[in-house]
Design an enzyme around this catalytic site. Structure first.
Site, PDB file in Angstrom:
ATOM      1  N   LEU A  57       0.862  -1.178   0.000  1.00 35.29           N
ATOM      2  CA  LEU A  57       0.000   0.000   0.000  1.00 35.29           C
ATOM      3  C   LEU A  57       0.897   1.226   0.000  1.00 35.29           C
ATOM      4  O   LEU A  57       2.004   1.202   0.545  1.00 35.29           O
ATOM      5  CB  LEU A  57      -0.890   0.038   1.248  1.00 35.29           C
ATOM      6  CG  LEU A  57      -1.988  -1.014   1.395  1.00 35.29           C
ATOM      7  CD1 LEU A  57      -2.697  -0.817   2.745  1.00 35.29           C
ATOM      8  CD2 LEU A  57      -2.989  -0.952   0.258  1.00 35.29           C
ATOM      9  N   ASP A  58       0.402   2.321  -0.586  1.00 32.00           N
ATOM     10  CA  ASP A  58       1.123   3.589  -0.503  1.00 32.00           C
ATOM     11  C   ASP A  58       1.373   3.933   0.959  1.00 32.00           C
ATOM     12  O   ASP A  58       0.581   3.595   1.842  1.00 32.00           O
ATOM     13  CB  ASP A  58       0.296   4.733  -1.110  1.00 32.00           C
ATOM     14  CG  ASP A  58       0.095   4.593  -2.599  1.00 32.00           C
ATOM     15  OD1 ASP A  58       0.781   3.769  -3.226  1.00 32.00           O
ATOM     16  OD2 ASP A  58      -0.756   5.322  -3.129  1.00 32.00           O
ATOM     17  N   MET A  59       2.457   4.667   1.195  1.00 30.50           N
ATOM     18  CA  MET A  59       2.777   5.111   2.552  1.00 30.50           C
ATOM     19  C   MET A  59       1.593   5.856   3.178  1.00 30.50           C
ATOM     20  O   MET A  59       1.283   5.685   4.366  1.00 30.50           O
ATOM     21  CB  MET A  59       4.009   6.007   2.512  1.00 30.50           C
ATOM     22  CG  MET A  59       4.442   6.544   3.864  1.00 30.50           C
ATOM     23  SD  MET A  59       5.964   7.519   3.689  1.00 30.50           S
ATOM     24  CE  MET A  59       6.241   8.022   5.392  1.00 30.50           C
ATOM     25  N   ALA A  60       0.915   6.687   2.389  1.00 29.66           N
ATOM     26  CA  ALA A  60      -0.164   7.519   2.917  1.00 29.66           C
ATOM     27  C   ALA A  60      -1.464   6.755   3.131  1.00 29.66           C
ATOM     28  O   ALA A  60      -2.365   7.241   3.822  1.00 29.66           O
ATOM     29  CB  ALA A  60      -0.411   8.705   1.988  1.00 29.66           C
ATOM     30  N   THR A  61      -1.584   5.559   2.550  1.00 29.76           N
ATOM     31  CA  THR A  61      -2.811   4.769   2.622  1.00 29.76           C
ATOM     32  C   THR A  61      -2.757   3.833   3.824  1.00 29.76           C
ATOM     33  O   THR A  61      -1.712   3.258   4.130  1.00 29.76           O
ATOM     34  CB  THR A  61      -2.981   3.942   1.335  1.00 29.76           C
ATOM     35  OG1 THR A  61      -2.976   4.815   0.208  1.00 29.76           O
ATOM     36  CG2 THR A  61      -4.292   3.165   1.352  1.00 29.76           C
TER      37      THR A  61
END
Length: 231
Positions: A57-61
């Site tokens: 997953l993206d870091m921000a997700t």
């Protein structure tokens, strides 16, 4: 953010695989540089030394990540992702008013925006990319809409780019939203809420859920008609 591996939230655990709940702001795997070594996979391996990465997953997700506990299971799960046998659902709050109680499809090819890495962009020369979406409810208090998202392909930043291309970037998105959108939330309002698959070893149906922490009414996403058939 705590770096204590015991703080990891395992929503499913057996001798073959793990499903962990990744917090927003934590890398899935190590990045470049000493300051980017703290990540979900490193924390998991402190607690489960045999834990192996299957997807990211993206870091921000935030939300659900599946990890294997052997090379054989890692290969089987990788094949399941590649053949679209793993069903995924996300929830997000996007900018502006969207209204569709029926599933819609975004069919826009994506590729890396090389001069502006790590950004991705819509481009006819890119890889085929499909996202299904539908609304749950309008949120006038934040001038946004609570939506369900189902990626049919697994491109980098796919959900973020597709919603921005639709004209409704995800709130808190500093990469694909303008300054107002980026400042509208303290984090990216995107969460992986459901993973559903056949267990690669036992063959049993496996479904793991994690309510979106920012959802105004978490039960809305589980209403009748929004659940897929059992795997």
């Amino acid at each position: 953010m705590s770096q204590d591996p015991a703080a990891l939230h395992a929503l499913y655990e057996d001798e073959h695989l793990l499903v962990l709940d990744k917090p927003a702001g934590l890398l899935s795997v190590p990045g470049r540089g000493d300051d980017k070594q703290d990540c979900l996979s490193a924390r998991a391996q402190h607690r489960w030394p045999d834990a192996l990465v299957v997807h990211r997953l993206d870091m921000a997700t935030s939300g659900l990540i599946l990890m294997a506990r052997s090379l054989a299971v890692q290969r089987m799960l990788g094949d399941a992702f590649a053949s679209r046998q793993v069903w995924k659902r996300y929830e997000a709050i996007v900018d502006g008013a969207l209204e569709s109680k029926h599933w819609q499809t975004i069919d826009l090819p994506l590729m890396a925006d090389w001069p502006n890495r790590p950004l991705q962009k819509v481009d006819a020369a890119g890889k085929p990319s499909l996202t299904r979406w539908r609304t749950l409810q309008r949120l006038p208090e934040c001038a946004g809409t609570h939506v369900l998202l189902e990626p049919q392909t697994g491109r980098s930043h796919q959900l973020r780019v597709h919603m921005a291309a639709l004209g409704h970037p995800i709130l808190g998105d500093a990469l694909y939203g303008d300054g107002r959108v980026a400042a509208a939330a303290p984090r990216l309002l995107l969460h992986a809420t459901v993973l559903q698959l056949r267990h690669p070893v036992t063959g049993e149906a496996l479904r793991v859920e994690s309510p979106a922490p920012f959802a105004p009414n978490p039960q809305d996403a589980a209403e009748e008609g929004l659940r897929p058939p059992a795997p």
